[in-house]
Motif scaffolding. Structure first.
Motif, PDB file in Angstrom:
ATOM      1  N   UNK A 177       0.838  -1.192   0.000  1.00  0.00           N
ATOM      2  CA  UNK A 177       0.000   0.000   0.000  1.00  0.00           C
ATOM      3  C   UNK A 177       0.875   1.244   0.000  1.00  0.00           C
ATOM      4  N   UNK A 178       0.349   2.342  -0.533  1.00  0.00           N
ATOM      5  CA  UNK A 178       1.086   3.596  -0.497  1.00  0.00           C
ATOM      6  C   UNK A 178       1.396   3.967   0.951  1.00  0.00           C
ATOM      7  N   UNK A 179       2.618   4.450   1.223  1.00  0.00           N
ATOM      8  CA  UNK A 179       3.041   4.703   2.610  1.00  0.00           C
ATOM      9  C   UNK A 179       2.648   6.095   3.099  1.00  0.00           C
ATOM     10  N   UNK A 180       1.818   6.150   4.129  1.00  0.00           N
ATOM     11  CA  UNK A 180       1.480   7.410   4.775  1.00  0.00           C
ATOM     12  C   UNK A 180       2.258   7.554   6.071  1.00  0.00           C
ATOM     13  N   UNK A 181       2.499   8.789   6.474  1.00  0.00           N
ATOM     14  CA  UNK A 181       3.250   9.054   7.699  1.00  0.00           C
ATOM     15  C   UNK A 181       2.543  10.132   8.513  1.00  0.00           C
ATOM     16  N   UNK A 182       2.730  10.078   9.817  1.00  0.00           N
ATOM     17  CA  UNK A 182       2.307  11.191  10.677  1.00  0.00           C
ATOM     18  C   UNK A 182       3.043  12.456  10.255  1.00  0.00           C
ATOM     19  N   UNK A 183       4.251  12.300   9.769  1.00  0.00           N
ATOM     20  CA  UNK A 183       5.079  13.384   9.251  1.00  0.00           C
ATOM     21  C   UNK A 183       6.397  12.789   8.831  1.00  0.00           C
ATOM     22  N   UNK A 184       7.089  13.427   7.878  1.00  0.00           N
ATOM     23  CA  UNK A 184       8.358  12.846   7.447  1.00  0.00           C
ATOM     24  C   UNK A 184       9.360  12.874   8.597  1.00  0.00           C
ATOM     25  N   UNK A 185      10.344  12.007   8.527  1.00  0.00           N
ATOM     26  CA  UNK A 185      11.298  11.848   9.618  1.00  0.00           C
ATOM     27  C   UNK A 185      12.554  12.689   9.390  1.00  0.00           C
ATOM     28  N   UNK A 190       1.136  15.442   5.475  1.00  0.00           N
ATOM     29  CA  UNK A 190       0.316  15.092   4.322  1.00  0.00           C
ATOM     30  C   UNK A 190       1.261  14.607   3.229  1.00  0.00           C
ATOM     31  N   UNK A 191       0.876  13.556   2.529  1.00  0.00           N
ATOM     32  CA  UNK A 191       1.706  13.002   1.456  1.00  0.00           C
ATOM     33  C   UNK A 191       0.981  13.157   0.122  1.00  0.00           C
ATOM     34  N   UNK A 192       1.729  13.649  -0.870  1.00  0.00           N
ATOM     35  CA  UNK A 192       1.231  13.747  -2.245  1.00  0.00           C
ATOM     36  C   UNK A 192       1.965  12.699  -3.079  1.00  0.00           C
ATOM     37  N   UNK A 193       1.215  11.799  -3.673  1.00  0.00           N
ATOM     38  CA  UNK A 193       1.796  10.723  -4.468  1.00  0.00           C
ATOM     39  C   UNK A 193       1.752  11.141  -5.933  1.00  0.00           C
ATOM     40  N   UNK A 194       2.914  11.178  -6.574  1.00  0.00           N
ATOM     41  CA  UNK A 194       3.098  11.841  -7.852  1.00  0.00           C
ATOM     42  C   UNK A 194       3.423  10.858  -8.968  1.00  0.00           C
ATOM     43  N   UNK A 195       3.056  11.213 -10.184  1.00  0.00           N
ATOM     44  CA  UNK A 195       3.260  10.338 -11.345  1.00  0.00           C
ATOM     45  C   UNK A 195       4.646  10.498 -11.951  1.00  0.00           C
ATOM     46  N   UNK A 196       5.448  11.447 -11.432  1.00  0.00           N
ATOM     47  CA  UNK A 196       6.800  11.661 -11.938  1.00  0.00           C
ATOM     48  C   UNK A 196       7.790  11.679 -10.781  1.00  0.00           C
ATOM     49  N   UNK A 197       8.934  11.040 -10.980  1.00  0.00           N
ATOM     50  CA  UNK A 197       9.991  11.039  -9.970  1.00  0.00           C
ATOM     51  C   UNK A 197      10.695  12.397  -9.990  1.00  0.00           C
ATOM     52  N   UNK A 198      10.906  12.992  -8.817  1.00  0.00           N
ATOM     53  CA  UNK A 198      11.551  14.302  -8.729  1.00  0.00           C
ATOM     54  C   UNK A 198      12.970  14.227  -9.276  1.00  0.00           C
ATOM     55  N   UNK A 249      -3.483  11.671  -2.644  1.00  0.00           N
ATOM     56  CA  UNK A 249      -2.825  12.244  -1.473  1.00  0.00           C
ATOM     57  C   UNK A 249      -3.413  11.626  -0.217  1.00  0.00           C
ATOM     58  N   UNK A 250      -2.684  11.781   0.913  1.00  0.00           N
ATOM     59  CA  UNK A 250      -3.136  11.215   2.178  1.00  0.00           C
ATOM     60  C   UNK A 250      -2.751  12.145   3.316  1.00  0.00           C
ATOM     61  N   UNK A 251      -3.758  12.591   4.052  1.00  0.00           N
ATOM     62  CA  UNK A 251      -3.536  13.407   5.254  1.00  0.00           C
ATOM     63  C   UNK A 251      -3.507  12.481   6.469  1.00  0.00           C
ATOM     64  N   UNK A 252      -2.673  12.816   7.431  1.00  0.00           N
ATOM     65  CA  UNK A 252      -2.573  12.031   8.668  1.00  0.00           C
ATOM     66  C   UNK A 252      -3.974  11.684   9.191  1.00  0.00           C
ATOM     67  N   UNK A 253      -4.293  10.393   9.351  1.00  0.00           N
ATOM     68  CA  UNK A 253      -5.621  10.008   9.821  1.00  0.00           C
ATOM     69  C   UNK A 253      -5.912  10.419  11.257  1.00  0.00           C
TER      70      UNK A 253
END
Length: 610
Positions: A110-118, A394-402, A498-502
């Protein structure tokens, strides 16, 4: 031989990591738990743990399975105590990561969501030390999953500034020179540098540096007695300075580095952590595993936090005998003859242990502090005066690699104080092959640190927005800062989902299940010690007095070690104390601190405080 001690390369003969086996004055400083590793320095957080001589029981009940609870469980089980952890929701606390529901396809995760990046800066010592003692195959969490991020992107929410990529170390420059030394990036750096010099007069810049020097050369007594009681904004004398001084040097930099509000945060806390970050970056202190040459100033995990760290940690603790009781938390503590006589769980069950550890956030601890507990230990009343705030991801899942080097992004001046990280490259992972349905190639993980100021799309603070409005607002703010150069970095059409912290919910009104304690001016006196006047009750969490003195996973980990040492003392156990690392400071500053100590005792201001 236990699993934890099976790797002879990583551990000393007594089963502790080699880097934690210290000698001479350094060992004395560590075991004393002083705030800085220099002679003649002691602060309230470093008082010796009192030995109650109350008993020799080995049964410990820990209420809360977050960073503090897991750290205490780890240290205690290594020392022969029997530990049970009671956790109402999830293990890992604010360090947890989650699977975005319904996003796994074709055998992928599954796409990885986080409380916030580390973010694991070079001045962190307790967390890396713990990671080193969590086995992963023939290696450990630290070696396998803690990686350096050797560059940073500085973006500004203002016209005339362009986002600039800068190396975090010489090694980072060598590794990413072809991406840093580009015409586009050099032009951005030149534009931004010129604009900054125009907007922040050089005298103000010099004044700001002088204020940090005052912190660096202040004695501990002045830090506690004077700077602790001022806000950071008061300390750097923001009033009357230029808008850019107030917005960027004072406000945005503080929010980006430590997620604190400069108008309320303790000057001692902000100045001291800023000093620790700068000191670790110099590479002059062997206690910090970082430096401007070889890197390590900025580190992250190379996988979702739960997969890389929490799951192996819990498995390791189970293997050592720690019991986990999930789905239930602490509802009430009963006092009997001056001691905790028992605990009642939210499930209705009762717990009888020798030692009780309340390792939970302050919002969950406060309701448990009954009048009889506060009567038994009046210092616990200060917990009610502590403040908390929101910082979630909040995580934004993108169709292009940065197409930029691994970098933390500091979007300075954004209304919601945004910081971020593109994850695919530093994780060294093919997102399309590993996660989701194959469409996602990268993830931009963003932390939202300000929830009270109006945004740029809806004119509302985040606390008044819907979930959709937050997602649109954060993207708009980050895009305005990141796309201000010649190249468009963020494109809305590339957002797959996208996924906001649940932990943020809207029923019936917006709420946050994981608030963060903030170190407001004068709050240090209200923070508890790991031990209490109730002989068998102990407190863990990022609100406990610590050397790092900031509400972070490092502070929570340190508190778990302090809990361990307090239980060792209360039980009159012969076990070796858990290592508590100091904040190391440059020895060359000590003569200046001694001068300031004499001046402070004489009632005189700091020599540079003019």
């Amino acid at each position: 031989m236990t699993e934890a001690n099976s790797n002879s390369k990583l551990h000393s003969p007594n089963g502790f990591p080699r880097r934690s086996v210290l000698r001479g004055s350094a060992a004395a400083a560590v075991l004393a738990g002083t705030a800085v590793a220099l002679p003649g320095v002691a602060v309230p957080s470093a008082r010796a743990v009192p030995r109650h001589g109350a008993g020799r029981g080995r049964d410990v009940a820990i209420f809360g399975g977050g960073m503090a609870g897991l750290s205490a469980a780890h240290e205690l089980t290594e020392r022969g105590f029997g530990v049970t952890v009671y956790e109402p929701s999830r293990l890992g606390g604010k360090a947890y990561s989650h699977d975005v529901p319904g996003t796994a396809r074709g055998g992928r995760l599954a796409l990885p969501g986080e409380h916030g990046f580390r973010f694991f800066p070079g001045c962190y010592q307790h967390v890396p030390d713990t990671m080193e003692r969590i086995p992963v195959g023939s290696s450990n969490v630290r070696e396998r999953h803690l990686v350096d991020v050797e560059s940073a992107v500085i973006a500004f929410d203002d016209a005339g500034y362009a986002p600039t990529t800068a190396p975090a170390s010489i090694m980072g420059f060598v590794q990413h020179a072809n991406e840093i030394v580009t015409l586009d990036n050099l032009r951005n750096a030149f534009m931004t540098g010129l604009e900054f010099v125009v907007d922040v007069p050089l005298p103000e810049l010099a004044f700001f540096v002088t204020r940090e020097l005052i912190i660096a050369t202040s004695c501990t007594e002045r830090r506690i007695g004077q700077w602790e009681n001022q806000s950071w904004m008061q300390f750097v004398k923001s009033k009357g300075k230029s808008r850019a001084y107030q917005r960027y040097l004072v406000g945005a930099l503080t929010r980006a580095l430590v997620a604190a509000k400069p108008d309320t945060a303790s000057a001692r806390t902000i100045g001291q952590i800023g000093l620790a970050l700068a000191t670790s970056a110099t590479g002059l202190i062997s206690g910090y595993d970082a430096g401007l040459v070889h890197g390590g100033v900025d580190r992250i995990l190379n996988r979702p936090t739960t997969h890389a760290w929490i799951d192996p940690w819990v498995a390791h603790l189970r293997g050592r005998g720690v019991r986990f009781e999930m789905g239930t938390g602490l509802a009430r503590l009963t006092l009997a003859r001056g001691r905790i006589g028992g605990a009642q769980l939210s499930s209705g069950a009762s717990v009888d242990a020798d030692w009780y550890v309340a390792a939970m956030p302050i919002d969950r601890l406060r309701p448990l502090l009954s009048p009889e507990l506060i009567t038994a230990d009046p210092s616990l009343a200060g917990i009610h005066a502590l403040k908390d705030d929101w910082m979630v991801g909040i995580q934004y899942f993108l169709s292009r690699r940065a197409d930029m080097p691994p970098s933390h992004i500091a979007a300075l001046g954004t209304p919601w104080a945004l910081t971020g990280l593109f994850q695919a490259r530093p994780w060294n992972v093919d997102f399309g092959r590993e996660y989701g349905d194959g469409r996602v190639k990268d993830c931009l993980s963003i932390d939202i640190s300000e929830w009270e100021k109006p945004g740029i799309l809806y004119g509302k603070p985040a606390r008044q927005c819907t979930r959709q409005e937050i997602a649109r607002e954060v993207w708009a703010q980050m895009s305005r800062a990141m796309n201000s150069g010649a190249r468009k970095i963020l494109r809305s059409e590339e957002i797959v989902t996208w996924s906001l912290d649940p932990g943020i919910t809207w029923s019936p009104s917006i709420a946050n299940a994981t608030p963060l304690m903030v170190n407001t001016a004068g709050s240090y006196k209200n923070r508890p010690h790991a031990y209490t006047s109730i002989p068998n009750l102990f407190i863990g969490g990022d609100h406990v007095r610590s050397n790092i003195d900031l509400a972070t996973m490092e502070g929570a980990n340190e508190s778990g070690r302090r809990v361990t040492n307090a239980i060792i003392a209360a039980a009159d156990s012969p076990a070796r104390a858990a290592t508590v690392f100091p904040l190391w400071e440059l020895p060359m500053l000590e003569p200046l601190k001694q001068i300031d100590r004499d001046r402070y005792r004489a009632g005189l201001p700091h020599i540079l405080d003019v």
